[in-house]
Design a protein around this motif. Structure first.
Motif, PDB file in Angstrom:
ATOM      1  N   ARG A 135       0.819  -1.217   0.000  1.00  0.00           N
ATOM      2  CA  ARG A 135       0.000   0.000   0.000  1.00  0.00           C
ATOM      3  C   ARG A 135       0.852   1.267   0.000  1.00  0.00           C
ATOM      4  N   TYR A 136       1.966   1.268   0.734  1.00  0.00           N
ATOM      5  CA  TYR A 136       2.885   2.403   0.764  1.00  0.00           C
ATOM      6  C   TYR A 136       4.304   1.861   0.597  1.00  0.00           C
ATOM      7  N   THR A 137       5.173   2.661   0.019  1.00  0.00           N
ATOM      8  CA  THR A 137       6.562   2.235  -0.114  1.00  0.00           C
ATOM      9  C   THR A 137       7.221   2.221   1.265  1.00  0.00           C
ATOM     10  N   PRO A 138       8.188   1.349   1.496  1.00  0.00           N
ATOM     11  CA  PRO A 138       8.875   1.314   2.791  1.00  0.00           C
ATOM     12  C   PRO A 138       9.515   2.645   3.162  1.00  0.00           C
ATOM     13  N   SER A 139      10.053   3.363   2.174  1.00  0.00           N
ATOM     14  CA  SER A 139      10.723   4.629   2.474  1.00  0.00           C
ATOM     15  C   SER A 139       9.722   5.691   2.929  1.00  0.00           C
ATOM     16  N   TYR A 140       8.533   5.727   2.279  1.00  0.00           N
ATOM     17  CA  TYR A 140       7.527   6.724   2.683  1.00  0.00           C
ATOM     18  C   TYR A 140       7.005   6.417   4.083  1.00  0.00           C
ATOM     19  N   ALA A 141       6.718   5.145   4.348  1.00  0.00           N
ATOM     20  CA  ALA A 141       6.238   4.769   5.685  1.00  0.00           C
ATOM     21  C   ALA A 141       7.278   5.093   6.744  1.00  0.00           C
ATOM     22  N   ALA A 142       8.554   4.836   6.446  1.00  0.00           N
ATOM     23  CA  ALA A 142       9.624   5.110   7.408  1.00  0.00           C
ATOM     24  C   ALA A 142       9.795   6.611   7.619  1.00  0.00           C
ATOM     25  N   ALA A 143       9.740   7.379   6.521  1.00  0.00           N
ATOM     26  CA  ALA A 143       9.884   8.838   6.628  1.00  0.00           C
ATOM     27  C   ALA A 143       8.750   9.432   7.465  1.00  0.00           C
ATOM     28  N   LEU A 144       7.524   8.969   7.208  1.00  0.00           N
ATOM     29  CA  LEU A 144       6.374   9.490   7.945  1.00  0.00           C
ATOM     30  C   LEU A 144       6.479   9.136   9.421  1.00  0.00           C
ATOM     31  N   THR A 145       6.887   7.915   9.734  1.00  0.00           N
ATOM     32  CA  THR A 145       7.029   7.508  11.127  1.00  0.00           C
ATOM     33  C   THR A 145       8.092   8.346  11.833  1.00  0.00           C
ATOM     34  N   ALA A 146       9.188   8.647  11.139  1.00  0.00           N
ATOM     35  CA  ALA A 146      10.259   9.448  11.734  1.00  0.00           C
ATOM     36  C   ALA A 146       9.788  10.861  12.048  1.00  0.00           C
ATOM     37  N   VAL A 147       9.124  11.512  11.087  1.00  0.00           N
ATOM     38  CA  VAL A 147       8.733  12.915  11.309  1.00  0.00           C
ATOM     39  C   VAL A 147       7.574  13.029  12.297  1.00  0.00           C
TER      40      VAL A 147
END
Length: 433
Positions: A135-147
């Motif tokens: 559903r979401y790319t790993p990088s986008y999910a990781a970036a969103l979780t970080a911010v």
């Protein structure tokens, strides 16, 4: 500057040891001890002064207790129940799972006080949920979780604000209150960015939760949702001090997880204590090193010299805040936030006071700067944590995080130049600053 002076030699030793990989807290202890030895200071008297000061300073006890509370929440099922509740609220919108990530960070912000605890705990679960089924790319999910984890220490309770209170003598209670509006502002701008990206990239829409299931999900999450209410209510009504409230938070998380949710085993309980002890020891060594080094800096009269230098620059309060923002943002790219808070920030406080800048407002500006450092390269501790969790390249995570970082900088500028965004709520509740 005399490069053969004890102070210069201590700085050189600290820099070399840190460059060689020694933890910065230990490096500061070694360098500061060298300074005291070279100046002929009585080590016994210095140690006694520090111990007497620390024995009477109960503020620092709140740090390991909030870390312990976060660990109990992570090993219990509180995280899962809260995520289900967030899904009820925003899951049905386009990009709903990304909005859930932001919303759960707001809720967890009222519990742990630590961005790293939020990212490593609920962040791991959000990463798995967002990437399931592509559903979401790993990088986008990781970036969103970080911010989104950055919001944790801005909305109360907050471990960085406790440390700021330690070096500034500002009121912890009013610092906590002052962080609410800036934290919600930052989260609101993040949700707006997700909504914009969701339409442009056609993010998936989650299946709506059937109406008949909503009451059950809410009831199951209610004890966990009450934790920040109980915690902050006890602080602001004067029933407990922030340190006592931290102990209450840990006890509440343990009781709810064991008695109501029945989700913590003896092994998990032991692991929580062990992990909390390791994290607390790491922070404790950094605090110890910073306090000794600050003692050295005070003996050398560095804060007064910097105050005179800045006064000579004829800075206005606004100009000073701009300078501090620039310095802290640059330092945040290469230094760990706690070290900045304990070593660099105390140097600015006398000048802030001389310029009439409210220390509660200044504290929130400082903490937001330091939190931004957690997601700015090359240091960006949260970026590396999410790289380990997600397996995505750090450059891809940085790329996806940049729009959110932009809005976080906008939030910083708003709270810097419009102090009422920070001070309105504290003054409403009696703050006289």
């Amino acid at each position: 500057m005399n490069f053969a002076s004890p102070f210069s030699l201590s700085i050189v030793i600290i820099t070399i040891l840190a460059f060689l990989g020694l933890p910065i807290g230990l490096a500061m202890l070694v360098g500061s001890t060298l300074y005291l030895f070279l100046t002929g200071a009585d080590m016994g008297i210095v140690a006694e002064q520090f111990l007497n000061g620390m024995y009477s300073n109960y503020v620092m006890l709140a740090v390991p207790l909030f870390i312990l509370a976060a660990e109990f929440m992570n090993v219990g099922s509180m995280t899962e129940r809260l995520l289900n509740f967030c899904n009820v609220l925003v899951g049905r919108f386009r990009g709903g799972l990304a909005q859930i990530n932001i919303l759960q960070s707001i809720i967890f912000a009222g519990m742990s006080g630590s961005a790293i605890a939020d990212a490593a705990g609920s962040g791991r679960m959000m990463q798995n949920m967002m990437t399931a089924g592509g559903r979401y790319t790993p990088s986008y999910a990781a970036a969103l979780t970080a911010v989104t984890a950055v919001v944790g220490p801005i909305i109360p309770p907050s471990i960085p604000m406790i440390l700021y209170a330690l070096v500034s003598d500002a009121s912890i209670g009013y610092l906590f209150i002052a962080g609410m509006v800036p934290g919600l502002l930052m989260s609101g701008l993040q949700m707006m960015q997700v909504a914009i990206t969701a339409r442009r990239k056609n993010f998936p829409v989650e299946d709506p939760v059937p109406l008949r299931e909503i009451p059950g999900i809410t009831i199951r999450a209610f004890p966990a949702l009450m934790m920040p209410v109980v915690l902050l209510g006890c602080i602001y009504t004067g029933i407990t001090t922030p340190t006592e409230a931290a102990a209450l938070a840990a006890a509440y998380a343990l009781v709810i997880s064991v008695v109501l949710y029945r989700s913590i085993s003896l092994k998990a309980f032991y692991q929580s204590l062990y992990t909390s002890a390791k994290s607390s020891t790491s922070i404790g060594m950094l605090i110890a090193g910073a306090l000794v080094f600050n003692y050295v800096v005070t003996i050398e009269n560095i804060p007064d010299e910097i105050r005179v230098l800045l006064t000579g620059m004829d800075l206005t309060p606004t100009g000073f805040l701009i300078l501090v923002n620039v310095i802290l943002l640059l330092l945040g790219c290469v230094l760990e936030g706690t070290a900045i808070l304990l070593i660099i920030v105390p140097v600015f406080i006398p000048t802030a006071q001389a310029l009439g800048i409210d220390l509660v407002h200044f504290g929130v500006v400082v903490v937001v700067n330091i939190m931004l450092g957690l997601v700015t390269p090359p240091y960006g501790l949260l970026l590396f944590i999410m790289t380990n969790i997600s397996g995505a390249p750090v450059r891809d995570i940085i790329r996806d995080a940049l729009p959110f970082i932009f809005w976080m900088v906008v939030s910083l500028l708003i709270i810097t130049f419009i102090p009422e965004t920070v001070l309105w709520l504290p003054r409403l509740l009696g703050y006289q600053g």
